[in-house]
Design a protein around this motif. Structure first.
Motif, PDB file in Angstrom:
ATOM      1  N   MET A   1       0.847  -1.184   0.000  1.00 61.87           N
ATOM      2  CA  MET A   1       0.000   0.000   0.000  1.00 61.87           C
ATOM      3  C   MET A   1       0.889   1.244   0.000  1.00 61.87           C
ATOM      4  O   MET A   1       1.830   1.346   0.770  1.00 61.87           O
ATOM      5  CB  MET A   1      -0.896  -0.004   1.241  1.00 61.87           C
ATOM      6  N   LYS A   2       0.572   2.160  -0.859  1.00 54.78           N
ATOM      7  CA  LYS A   2       1.316   3.421  -0.957  1.00 54.78           C
ATOM      8  C   LYS A   2       1.004   4.271   0.266  1.00 54.78           C
ATOM      9  O   LYS A   2      -0.147   4.380   0.681  1.00 54.78           O
ATOM     10  CB  LYS A   2       0.928   4.160  -2.230  1.00 54.78           C
ATOM     11  N   GLU A   3       2.049   4.883   0.840  1.00 58.20           N
ATOM     12  CA  GLU A   3       1.862   5.772   1.985  1.00 58.20           C
ATOM     13  C   GLU A   3       2.330   7.177   1.639  1.00 58.20           C
ATOM     14  O   GLU A   3       3.326   7.365   0.952  1.00 58.20           O
ATOM     15  CB  GLU A   3       2.642   5.280   3.205  1.00 58.20           C
ATOM     16  N   GLN A  70      -7.370   6.549   5.040  1.00 56.22           N
ATOM     17  CA  GLN A  70      -7.066   5.448   4.135  1.00 56.22           C
ATOM     18  C   GLN A  70      -8.136   5.330   3.062  1.00 56.22           C
ATOM     19  O   GLN A  70      -9.323   5.392   3.348  1.00 56.22           O
ATOM     20  CB  GLN A  70      -6.959   4.143   4.930  1.00 56.22           C
ATOM     21  N   THR A  71      -7.658   5.192   1.829  1.00 54.13           N
ATOM     22  CA  THR A  71      -8.543   4.933   0.697  1.00 54.13           C
ATOM     23  C   THR A  71      -7.993   3.692   0.003  1.00 54.13           C
ATOM     24  O   THR A  71      -6.974   3.139   0.419  1.00 54.13           O
ATOM     25  CB  THR A  71      -8.567   6.121  -0.287  1.00 54.13           C
ATOM     26  N   ASP A  72      -8.640   3.272  -1.051  1.00 52.97           N
ATOM     27  CA  ASP A  72      -8.180   2.080  -1.769  1.00 52.97           C
ATOM     28  C   ASP A  72      -6.731   2.255  -2.208  1.00 52.97           C
ATOM     29  O   ASP A  72      -6.416   3.111  -3.023  1.00 52.97           O
ATOM     30  CB  ASP A  72      -9.053   1.827  -3.003  1.00 52.97           C
ATOM     31  N   GLY A  73      -5.854   1.453  -1.640  1.00 52.83           N
ATOM     32  CA  GLY A  73      -4.465   1.427  -2.073  1.00 52.83           C
ATOM     33  C   GLY A  73      -3.580   2.542  -1.566  1.00 52.83           C
ATOM     34  O   GLY A  73      -2.400   2.604  -1.914  1.00 52.83           O
ATOM     35  N   GLU A  74      -4.098   3.459  -0.724  1.00 52.14           N
ATOM     36  CA  GLU A  74      -3.265   4.559  -0.239  1.00 52.14           C
ATOM     37  C   GLU A  74      -3.629   4.926   1.192  1.00 52.14           C
ATOM     38  O   GLU A  74      -4.799   4.972   1.556  1.00 52.14           O
ATOM     39  CB  GLU A  74      -3.435   5.786  -1.139  1.00 52.14           C
ATOM     40  N   ARG A  75      -2.584   5.171   1.972  1.00 48.64           N
ATOM     41  CA  ARG A  75      -2.749   5.640   3.343  1.00 48.64           C
ATOM     42  C   ARG A  75      -2.041   6.983   3.460  1.00 48.64           C
ATOM     43  O   ARG A  75      -0.894   7.118   3.055  1.00 48.64           O
ATOM     44  CB  ARG A  75      -2.133   4.649   4.318  1.00 48.64           C
TER      45      ARG A  75
END
Length: 145
Positions: A1-3, A70-75
């Motif tokens: 997951m991209k941060e 947090q959303t789909d694929g990104e924090r």
């Protein structure tokens, strides 16, 4: 997951530094300084210090973690920080030289609900969190001892 990490940068005058984004065919909006956590960053806080240096040639004291979104694929992690120095003219981030990225302008706004209401801060969730924190008086940005 991209941060991603972003900072609510509070100045000595109790204003907040925000970046006004202007892109063709899109209404202007404002964002908090920050960006992606890179594999080479030792920690999220190190990534935030790097991003503050790149985006505003600044140095800040991180006070505390403020909010996670947090959303789909990104924090996105938002931190409260006291900004010590900055120079928008000396910024070095790669986004400033990219074609079609639009304009970036650093602005100081009052750290008040009225100040927030005068801008379109994105994402809306952090604007809502900041309004609540201002109302509760919980945005004291005293550096950790």
């Amino acid at each position: 997951m991209k941060e991603r990490v972003r900072a609510v940068l509070v100045t000595a005058d109790d204003t907040m530094l925000v970046i006004r984004r202007t892109k063709p065919d899109i209404p202007e909006y404002w964002v908090l300084p920050g960006g992606g956590v890179e594999p080479s960053d030792e920690s999220r806080e190190a990534a935030l210090h790097r991003e503050i240096h790149e985006e505003i040639a600044g140095k800040a004291d991180i006070v505390r973690h403020l909010h996670t979104m947090q959303t789909d694929g990104e924090r996105q992690l938002f931190y409260l920080a006291r900004i010590v120095t900055w120079s928008f003219e000396d910024r070095t981030g790669p986004e400033f030289s990219g074609e079609g990225r639009g304009e970036y302008a650093l602005e100081e706004i009052p750290l008040t609900v009225d100040g927030l209401d005068r801008i379109d801060l994105k994402p809306e969730e952090i604007a809502h969190v900041l309004r609540g924190a201002i109302g509760a008086g919980s945005l004291r940005a005293e550096p950790a001892k």
